[in-house]
Design a protein around this motif. Structure first.
Motif, PDB file in Angstrom:
ATOM      1  N   PHE A  58     110.302  31.225 -65.602  1.00  0.00           N
ATOM      2  CA  PHE A  58     109.104  31.489 -66.391  1.00  0.00           C
ATOM      3  C   PHE A  58     107.842  31.397 -65.542  1.00  0.00           C
ATOM      4  CE2 PHE A  58     111.263  29.926 -70.554  1.00  0.00           C
ATOM      5  CZ  PHE A  58     112.003  31.094 -70.581  1.00  0.00           C
ATOM      6  N   ARG A  59     107.805  30.483 -64.602  1.00  0.00           N
ATOM      7  CA  ARG A  59     106.595  30.248 -63.820  1.00  0.00           C
ATOM      8  C   ARG A  59     106.449  31.198 -62.647  1.00  0.00           C
ATOM      9  NH1 ARG A  59     106.593  23.568 -63.421  1.00  0.00           N
ATOM     10  NH2 ARG A  59     106.068  23.177 -65.612  1.00  0.00           N
ATOM     11  N   HIS A  60     107.560  31.654 -62.072  1.00  0.00           N
ATOM     12  CA  HIS A  60     107.466  32.362 -60.795  1.00  0.00           C
ATOM     13  C   HIS A  60     108.026  33.777 -60.822  1.00  0.00           C
ATOM     14  CE1 HIS A  60     106.241  28.578 -58.943  1.00  0.00           C
ATOM     15  NE2 HIS A  60     107.275  27.988 -59.519  1.00  0.00           N
ATOM     16  N   THR A  61     108.582  34.217 -61.928  1.00  0.00           N
ATOM     17  CA  THR A  61     109.080  35.592 -61.986  1.00  0.00           C
ATOM     18  C   THR A  61     108.536  36.266 -63.241  1.00  0.00           C
ATOM     19  OG1 THR A  61     111.086  35.076 -63.258  1.00  0.00           O
ATOM     20  CG2 THR A  61     111.216  34.864 -60.861  1.00  0.00           C
ATOM     21  N   GLY A  62     108.533  37.546 -63.218  1.00  0.00           N
ATOM     22  CA  GLY A  62     108.066  38.309 -64.376  1.00  0.00           C
ATOM     23  C   GLY A  62     109.223  38.950 -65.102  1.00  0.00           C
ATOM     24  N   LEU A  63     109.024  40.211 -65.490  1.00  0.00           N
ATOM     25  CA  LEU A  63     110.052  40.940 -66.214  1.00  0.00           C
ATOM     26  C   LEU A  63     111.317  41.096 -65.376  1.00  0.00           C
ATOM     27  CD1 LEU A  63     110.914  42.552 -68.696  1.00  0.00           C
ATOM     28  CD2 LEU A  63     109.815  44.567 -67.675  1.00  0.00           C
ATOM     29  N   ALA A  64     111.151  41.245 -64.060  1.00  0.00           N
ATOM     30  CA  ALA A  64     112.321  41.407 -63.188  1.00  0.00           C
ATOM     31  C   ALA A  64     113.236  40.187 -63.272  1.00  0.00           C
ATOM     32  CB  ALA A  64     111.875  41.639 -61.745  1.00  0.00           C
ATOM     33  N   GLY A  65     112.638  38.991 -63.307  1.00  0.00           N
ATOM     34  CA  GLY A  65     113.432  37.782 -63.431  1.00  0.00           C
ATOM     35  C   GLY A  65     114.157  37.732 -64.766  1.00  0.00           C
ATOM     36  N   GLY A  66     113.473  38.162 -65.833  1.00  0.00           N
ATOM     37  CA  GLY A  66     114.113  38.185 -67.139  1.00  0.00           C
ATOM     38  C   GLY A  66     115.271  39.153 -67.188  1.00  0.00           C
ATOM     39  N   VAL A  67     115.109  40.333 -66.581  1.00  0.00           N
ATOM     40  CA  VAL A  67     116.178  41.324 -66.561  1.00  0.00           C
ATOM     41  C   VAL A  67     117.369  40.810 -65.753  1.00  0.00           C
ATOM     42  CG1 VAL A  67     116.815  43.639 -65.772  1.00  0.00           C
ATOM     43  CG2 VAL A  67     114.631  43.267 -66.926  1.00  0.00           C
ATOM     44  N   GLY A  68     117.091  40.156 -64.644  1.00  0.00           N
ATOM     45  CA  GLY A  68     118.169  39.595 -63.835  1.00  0.00           C
ATOM     46  C   GLY A  68     118.956  38.537 -64.581  1.00  0.00           C
ATOM     47  N   TRP A  69     118.225  37.712 -65.329  1.00  0.00           N
ATOM     48  CA  TRP A  69     118.898  36.674 -66.132  1.00  0.00           C
ATOM     49  C   TRP A  69     119.770  37.312 -67.206  1.00  0.00           C
ATOM     50  CZ3 TRP A  69     118.607  31.373 -65.431  1.00  0.00           C
ATOM     51  CH2 TRP A  69     119.174  30.594 -66.436  1.00  0.00           C
ATOM     52  N   LEU A  70     119.280  38.349 -67.850  1.00  0.00           N
ATOM     53  CA  LEU A  70     120.056  39.038 -68.876  1.00  0.00           C
ATOM     54  C   LEU A  70     121.290  39.707 -68.277  1.00  0.00           C
ATOM     55  CD1 LEU A  70     117.373  40.695 -71.169  1.00  0.00           C
ATOM     56  CD2 LEU A  70     118.726  38.661 -71.608  1.00  0.00           C
ATOM     57  N   ALA A  71     121.152  40.245 -67.077  1.00  0.00           N
ATOM     58  CA  ALA A  71     122.310  40.855 -66.417  1.00  0.00           C
ATOM     59  C   ALA A  71     123.402  39.822 -66.187  1.00  0.00           C
ATOM     60  CB  ALA A  71     121.880  41.486 -65.091  1.00  0.00           C
ATOM     61  N   LEU A  72     123.006  38.621 -65.800  1.00  0.00           N
ATOM     62  CA  LEU A  72     123.976  37.548 -65.621  1.00  0.00           C
ATOM     63  C   LEU A  72     124.634  37.193 -66.952  1.00  0.00           C
ATOM     64  CD1 LEU A  72     125.295  35.382 -63.841  1.00  0.00           C
ATOM     65  CD2 LEU A  72     123.312  33.906 -64.288  1.00  0.00           C
ATOM     66  N   MET A  73     123.849  37.148 -68.024  1.00  0.00           N
ATOM     67  CA  MET A  73     124.403  36.881 -69.352  1.00  0.00           C
ATOM     68  C   MET A  73     125.440  37.931 -69.741  1.00  0.00           C
ATOM     69  SD  MET A  73     121.151  35.802 -71.720  1.00  0.00           S
ATOM     70  CE  MET A  73     120.269  34.261 -71.514  1.00  0.00           C
ATOM     71  N   VAL A  74     125.129  39.195 -69.456  1.00  0.00           N
ATOM     72  CA  VAL A  74     126.045  40.280 -69.803  1.00  0.00           C
ATOM     73  C   VAL A  74     127.363  40.136 -69.047  1.00  0.00           C
ATOM     74  CG1 VAL A  74     126.418  42.769 -69.567  1.00  0.00           C
ATOM     75  CG2 VAL A  74     124.266  41.913 -70.503  1.00  0.00           C
ATOM     76  N   LEU A  75     127.289  39.790 -67.761  1.00  0.00           N
ATOM     77  CA  LEU A  75     128.501  39.609 -66.968  1.00  0.00           C
ATOM     78  C   LEU A  75     129.363  38.482 -67.519  1.00  0.00           C
ATOM     79  CD1 LEU A  75     127.092  40.040 -63.336  1.00  0.00           C
ATOM     80  CD2 LEU A  75     128.434  41.685 -64.670  1.00  0.00           C
ATOM     81  N   ILE A  76     128.714  37.379 -67.897  1.00  0.00           N
ATOM     82  CA  ILE A  76     129.462  36.256 -68.471  1.00  0.00           C
ATOM     83  C   ILE A  76     130.064  36.653 -69.814  1.00  0.00           C
ATOM     84  CG2 ILE A  76     129.265  33.907 -69.367  1.00  0.00           C
ATOM     85  CD1 ILE A  76     127.049  33.434 -67.293  1.00  0.00           C
ATOM     86  N   ALA A  77     129.284  37.349 -70.632  1.00  0.00           N
ATOM     87  CA  ALA A  77     129.786  37.796 -71.933  1.00  0.00           C
ATOM     88  C   ALA A  77     130.991  38.713 -71.766  1.00  0.00           C
ATOM     89  CB  ALA A  77     128.678  38.518 -72.699  1.00  0.00           C
ATOM     90  N   GLY A  78     130.950  39.593 -70.770  1.00  0.00           N
ATOM     91  CA  GLY A  78     132.074  40.476 -70.516  1.00  0.00           C
ATOM     92  C   GLY A  78     133.332  39.715 -70.156  1.00  0.00           C
ATOM     93  N   ARG A  79     133.191  38.679 -69.357  1.00  0.00           N
ATOM     94  CA  ARG A  79     134.357  37.880 -68.966  1.00  0.00           C
ATOM     95  C   ARG A  79     134.928  37.128 -70.157  1.00  0.00           C
ATOM     96  NH1 ARG A  79     135.570  37.389 -63.749  1.00  0.00           N
ATOM     97  NH2 ARG A  79     136.761  35.501 -64.187  1.00  0.00           N
TER      98      ARG A  79
END
Length: 264
Positions: A58-79
């Protein structure tokens, strides 16, 4: 300090509820006391770790950080979905793709039209709800289609023997699966506010936001979850249908049971 937010001492005190659950499981000989304790410890550790990481994001990244976090969530959800659907051909790429499609389409639409803010502190929690809903729908579809392919194999192969293509032979089972997978999302949407106050609305109210404002946000969330579940379920169903049949329109052989069932 916001009085609506528990202190760390309050969090520690809430462990008494976990101990009560452990005691009930132990006294009733459910053989779940250890699992309950482990689940509680894991939840605390995981949430604390995620909270610390989110502070940095939240403090050091913008939308790119949020998208990266969501991508990780999607990978975990897929597994997670693929593990539940053991025996389904290409379960992991299908589950991951379905979760990604449901998440990207719904969240992308809201961001494109400015319905939600593009800050990471908004995208991540809202996107997390979307990924969770898409994962649940995907899991239901894959598990049900796998089971249908096992139990209804004679009927499916009979239709294939009559000259029907794979899509037509499997169509009744596909439609039934999609209806079943969407029932939880539809029921949640129909009963929202009547049975419980959903998470987004509850969080905003606890944060001091006016209830009518919180309701507007919750309406957006419910519509978003319904769309994500529908898109993820449809994507998973179509990809699974292709994976279950070979190029000659033959139904592929499936394992008789998943590892957990085999051990039992």
């Amino acid at each position: 300090m916001n009085p609506a937010v528990p202190t760390w001492a309050g969090v520690a005190a809430s462990l008494a509820l976990v101990l009560l659950a452990v005691l009930v499981a132990w006294r009733q000989r459910l053989h779940l006391a250890r699992d309950i304790a482990i689940a509680a410890v894991r939840a605390g550790v995981q949430l604390a770790a995620v909270g610390a990481i989110l502070v940095f994001v939240f403090r050091h990244t913008g939308l790119a950080g949020g998208v990266g976090w969501l991508a990780l969530m999607v990978l975990i959800a897929g597994r997670v979905s693929a593990h539940r659907a053991f025996g389904m051909p290409r379960a992991l790429p299908i589950a991951t793709t379905a979760a990604a499609v449901g998440t990207a389409a719904t969240l992308g639409t809201l961001l494109l039209f400015g319905v939600i803010d593009s800050q990471a502190r908004v995208v991540i929690p809202v996107g997390g709800m979307v990924v969770s809903g898409a994962m649940q729908a995907t899991t239901l579809v894959l598990v049900r289609l796998r089971d249908e392919a096992r139990t209804a194999r004679p009927a499916i192969e009979a239709r294939l023997a009559l000259g029907l293509p794979a899509a037509d032979a499997f169509a009744p089972h596909l439609r039934s699966t999609l209806r079943t997978a969407l029932i939880p999302a539809i029921d949640s949407t129909k009963t929202v506010g009547l049975i419980s106050l959903p998470g987004a609305m509850t969080g905003l109210i606890l944060a001091g936001v006016d209830p009518l404002t919180a309701i507007r946000y919750q309406i957006v969330v419910m519509y978003m979850l319904l769309a994500a579940a529908a898109l993820a379920a449809l994507t998973a169903a179509r990809l699974a249908e292709r994976a279950l049949f070979d190029d000659a329109h033959r139904l592929r052989p499936l394992p008789a049971a998943d590892p957990d069932e085999a051990r039992r």
